[in-house]
Scaffold this active site. Structure first.
Site, PDB file in Angstrom:
ATOM      1  N   GLY A  10       0.826  -1.200   0.000  1.00  0.00           N
ATOM      2  CA  GLY A  10       0.000   0.000   0.000  1.00  0.00           C
ATOM      3  C   GLY A  10       0.864   1.255   0.000  1.00  0.00           C
ATOM      4  N   PHE A  11       0.209   2.389   0.086  1.00  0.00           N
ATOM      5  CA  PHE A  11       0.924   3.669   0.023  1.00  0.00           C
ATOM      6  C   PHE A  11       1.935   3.813   1.169  1.00  0.00           C
ATOM      7  CE2 PHE A  11       0.665   8.299   1.349  1.00  0.00           C
ATOM      8  CZ  PHE A  11       1.638   8.722   0.451  1.00  0.00           C
ATOM      9  N   ILE A  12       1.431   3.768   2.406  1.00  0.00           N
ATOM     10  CA  ILE A  12       2.338   3.907   3.538  1.00  0.00           C
ATOM     11  C   ILE A  12       3.255   2.693   3.631  1.00  0.00           C
ATOM     12  CG2 ILE A  12       2.524   4.250   6.031  1.00  0.00           C
ATOM     13  CD1 ILE A  12      -0.287   5.428   6.011  1.00  0.00           C
ATOM     14  N   ASN A  32      -2.331  -8.707  -0.156  1.00  0.00           N
ATOM     15  CA  ASN A  32      -3.145  -9.402  -1.167  1.00  0.00           C
ATOM     16  C   ASN A  32      -3.129  -8.694  -2.519  1.00  0.00           C
ATOM     17  OD1 ASN A  32      -4.754  -7.177  -0.704  1.00  0.00           O
ATOM     18  ND2 ASN A  32      -6.630  -8.340  -0.335  1.00  0.00           N
ATOM     19  N   LEU A  74      -0.294  -2.634   8.836  1.00  0.00           N
ATOM     20  CA  LEU A  74      -0.940  -1.572   8.064  1.00  0.00           C
ATOM     21  C   LEU A  74      -2.062  -2.086   7.169  1.00  0.00           C
ATOM     22  CD1 LEU A  74       2.455  -0.969   7.999  1.00  0.00           C
ATOM     23  CD2 LEU A  74       1.532   1.195   7.215  1.00  0.00           C
ATOM     24  N   TYR A 148     -14.870   2.868   8.809  1.00  0.00           N
ATOM     25  CA  TYR A 148     -13.410   2.891   8.917  1.00  0.00           C
ATOM     26  C   TYR A 148     -12.980   3.316  10.319  1.00  0.00           C
ATOM     27  CZ  TYR A 148      -8.524   3.944   7.775  1.00  0.00           C
ATOM     28  OH  TYR A 148      -7.155   3.972   7.754  1.00  0.00           O
TER      29      TYR A 148
END
Length: 325
Positions: A10-12, A32, A74, A148
């Site tokens: 992912g981004f982070i 994934n 994360l 979220y």
């Protein structure tokens, strides 16, 4: 150290994984590939062991066969579009995944679990800058946006009480409005850049008076990395971000200045504003004290780096080429 990074594509996660490899650490990434491909880590592939799997699956996690000193957790479904369109999945992935990772930390007898939470857990803050001690809130459980925030609040509970029961250390970080290259497009700064580059017209949701405190990705990753090793960070919670607020209108203006193009702005209403706080400004004094955290990238410099990277992604050319077109 030996580190497991869930959601490492992912981004982070990808920025964190690259930093860990650069620091000489042994890194395993579990992901994934729903929000990024292994190509994100191509430049450090020599130093990363990749395991593909669904964080909700205990069987998939068993494929992570090594023992680790630290787990950076994360893996999560993120993005406003997902909150509104797939709230049940957001809850399922984020809560079940965190429960599984806490159990994995126990089985592996890790030294520390670092959990990436979110600024969303504060709901509509009543104190600015907002300290880590501020109450966590779900403002309206019928609004799918809060799927979220709810998942992150429950995740924090799993981490805190799981660590206390199983006798491993934890650190929780709450990032505030991170941005930078390769972020995807379901966030305000990439959305603004895409509108500017592709459409050359500009819309802002609401009146643009909402404020945010934006933090460049490299500064945030520095804090997350440090939180895994500092003794002072054991069993603590930290805001990660900057305390410099800007309105969304000011953000757009700064981006126009970076782009060298000032389009006409239209303000429109959007359901995405429902449940979105008017202000967001974290108190980062605790991170400064314990983690020696000092953000170094200004908003202008960060926007320039991000804009240049997205021009390459959107049109396959540099920002300079776009400006001259």
């Amino acid at each position: 150290m030996k580190a497991l990074v869930t959601g490492g594509l992912g981004f982070i996660g990808s920025h964190l994984s690259r930093k860990l490899v650069a620091g000489g650490h042994d890194v395993t990434v579990f992901d994934n590939e729903s929000r990024g491909s292994t190509g994100r880590l191509e430049e450090v592939s020599h130093g990363v062991n990749f395991v593909r799997g669904d964080i909700r699956s205990k069987e998939a996690l068993k494929e992570v066969k090594e023992e680790f000193d630290v787990i950076f957790h994360l893996a999560a479904v993120n993005g406003t579009k997902a909150f509104y369109e797939r709230p049940a999945q957001v809850l399922d992935v984020n809560v079940t995944g965190t429960k599984n990772v806490v159990e994995l930390a126990r089985e592996m007898d890790v030294d520390r679990l670092v959990f990436t939470s979110s600024s969303e857990v504060y709901g509509f803050p009543r104190e600015f800058p907002t300290p880590e001690s501020h109450p966590l809130q779900i403002m309206d459980n019928r609004n799918p946006r809060y799927s979220y925030a709810g998942s992150k609040i429950l995740g924090e509970q799993y981490v805190i009480h799981g660590a206390e029961k199983e006798n491993f250390e934890y650190t929780i970080v709450r990032p505030h409005n991170l941005y930078g290259p390769d972020m995807g497009y379901d966030h305000v700064i990439p959305e603004f850049i895409e509108r500017l580059v592709r459409e050359k017209k500009f819309t802002i949701y609401g009146d643009g008076s909402q404020t945010r405190s934006f933090c460049y990705i490299s500064d945030a990753v520095d804090a997350i990395t440090t939180s895994a090793t500092q003794s002072e960070a054991s069993d603590e919670i930290y805001n990660v971000g900057t305390q410099k607020e800007v309105t969304i209108n000011e953000l757009a203006t700064k981006l126009f200045e970076v782009a060298g193009y000032h389009p006409e702005v239209t303000h429109i209403e959007s359901k995405e504003l429902e449940g979105s706080p008017d202000r967001r400004q974290p108190d980062v004094s605790k991170a400064k004290e314990h983690l020696n955290y000092v953000p170094t990238v200004s908003l202008r410099d960060g926007l320039r780096r991000t804009f240049d990277a997205y021009c390459q992604d959107l049109i396959g050319e540099s920002a300079k080429s776009w400006r001259s077109s």
